[in-house]
Enzyme design. Structure first.
Site, PDB file in Angstrom:
ATOM      1  N   SER A   1       0.839  -1.194   0.000  1.00 51.27           N
ATOM      2  CA  SER A   1       0.000   0.000   0.000  1.00 51.27           C
ATOM      3  C   SER A   1       0.881   1.253   0.000  1.00 51.27           C
ATOM      4  O   SER A   1       1.681   1.421  -0.919  1.00 51.27           O
ATOM      5  CB  SER A   1      -0.963  -0.052   1.198  1.00 51.27           C
ATOM      6  OG  SER A   1      -1.995   0.892   1.075  1.00 51.27           O
TER       7      SER A   1
ATOM      8  N   ASP B   1      -9.461  -4.282  -5.830  1.00 53.75           N
ATOM      9  CA  ASP B   1      -8.818  -3.420  -4.828  1.00 53.75           C
ATOM     10  C   ASP B   1      -8.770  -1.989  -5.356  1.00 53.75           C
ATOM     11  O   ASP B   1      -8.056  -1.703  -6.316  1.00 53.75           O
ATOM     12  CB  ASP B   1      -7.402  -3.934  -4.540  1.00 53.75           C
ATOM     13  CG  ASP B   1      -6.655  -3.094  -3.507  1.00 53.75           C
ATOM     14  OD1 ASP B   1      -7.175  -2.045  -3.086  1.00 53.75           O
ATOM     15  OD2 ASP B   1      -5.541  -3.501  -3.123  1.00 53.75           O
TER      16      ASP B   1
ATOM     17  N   HIS C   1      -8.185  -5.146  -0.367  1.00 56.01           N
ATOM     18  CA  HIS C   1      -6.895  -4.554  -0.005  1.00 56.01           C
ATOM     19  C   HIS C   1      -6.275  -5.208   1.230  1.00 56.01           C
ATOM     20  O   HIS C   1      -5.095  -4.995   1.512  1.00 56.01           O
ATOM     21  CB  HIS C   1      -7.072  -3.059   0.233  1.00 56.01           C
ATOM     22  CG  HIS C   1      -5.795  -2.283   0.250  1.00 56.01           C
ATOM     23  ND1 HIS C   1      -4.949  -2.204  -0.834  1.00 56.01           N
ATOM     24  CD2 HIS C   1      -5.196  -1.542   1.233  1.00 56.01           C
ATOM     25  CE1 HIS C   1      -3.894  -1.453  -0.536  1.00 56.01           C
ATOM     26  NE2 HIS C   1      -4.027  -1.046   0.708  1.00 56.01           N
TER      27      HIS C   1
END
Length: 219
Positions: free
Chosen positions: A120, A188, A201
């Site tokens: 991320s 996602d 995610h």
């Protein structure tokens, strides 16, 4: 800056923290880098507000998988020191710290190689550090430092998960491309433009084994 994706990321990190506190995610403790020079240093940048030693969703399970897959070599680990929050300077701080760490380790341990792990916002950190700007991506930043060309051969593998630059249509190209694996779960919204499955995610621990297998083939 893609406000809907920023709010989605905030919701995801709250869910992740709740899960980590008792909702089913298992924290695998990973050792920090030791004084001795390991053969391979795993440098992990966690996601936004992600708990855990290297990151409960990705870093910790990936390090555990790497220990299983890479035999006959010693591994150390380093958690990139940065806020991992929603501030405009967060990813840039991580970018600088990651590059500083690689420089320092290369000077102290000339034979050491590196596996870079980013999840991320941490993927933004890694992207920047290998010369791929995350500016314009959710919780991204312009490049503030890059791993020197002389040290580039020491990077054995780059493992990315939920990489926000992918929502911009970007990916890792050039020198590091063949050493990079970049996971984006279906739906996602952080890495898939138009994705609408926010919980996707949080699933990247499922890719730890595949990531470690890829890395083991590069060291």
């Amino acid at each position: 800056m893609f406000p809907h994706k920023k709010s989605s990321l905030l919701r995801l990190t709250v869910v992740a923290a709740t899960l980590a506190a008792g909702g089913g995610l298992v924290v695998v403790a990973a050792p920090t880098a030791s004084a001795a020079c390991a053969d391979i240093d795993v440098v992990a940048a966690r996601g936004t507000f992600e708990p855990g030693t290297l990151g409960v969703i990705v870093g910790d399970p990936v390090f555990s998988a790497l220990q299983e897959k890479i035999t006959g070599k010693t591994l150390s680990s380093y958690a990139v020191d940065y806020p991992a929050n929603l501030s405009l300077t967060s990813a840039a701080t991580g970018n600088a710290d990651l590059v500083d760490h690689v420089r320092s380790q290369a000077a102290s341990c000339p034979n050491q190689r590196f596996i870079l792990v980013g999840y991320s916002q941490g993927a933004n950190v890694v992207d920047n550090s290998i010369g791929i700007s995350s500016a314009g991506a959710v919780v991204g930043s312009p490049i503030v430092a890059t791993i020197p060309g002389a040290l580039e051969p020491k990077v054995a593998a780059v493992l990315l998960f939920g990489n926000p630059i992918r929502a911009l249509g970007k990916s890792v190209t050039g020198t590091y491309q063949s050493r990079t694996i970049d996971f984006c779960a279906d739906g996602d919204p952080i890495c898939e433009n138009g994705g609408d499955d926010t919980l996707a995610h949080l699933t990247y621990g499922d890719d730890a084994d595949a990531a470690a297998t890829f890395a083991a083939g590069k060291v």
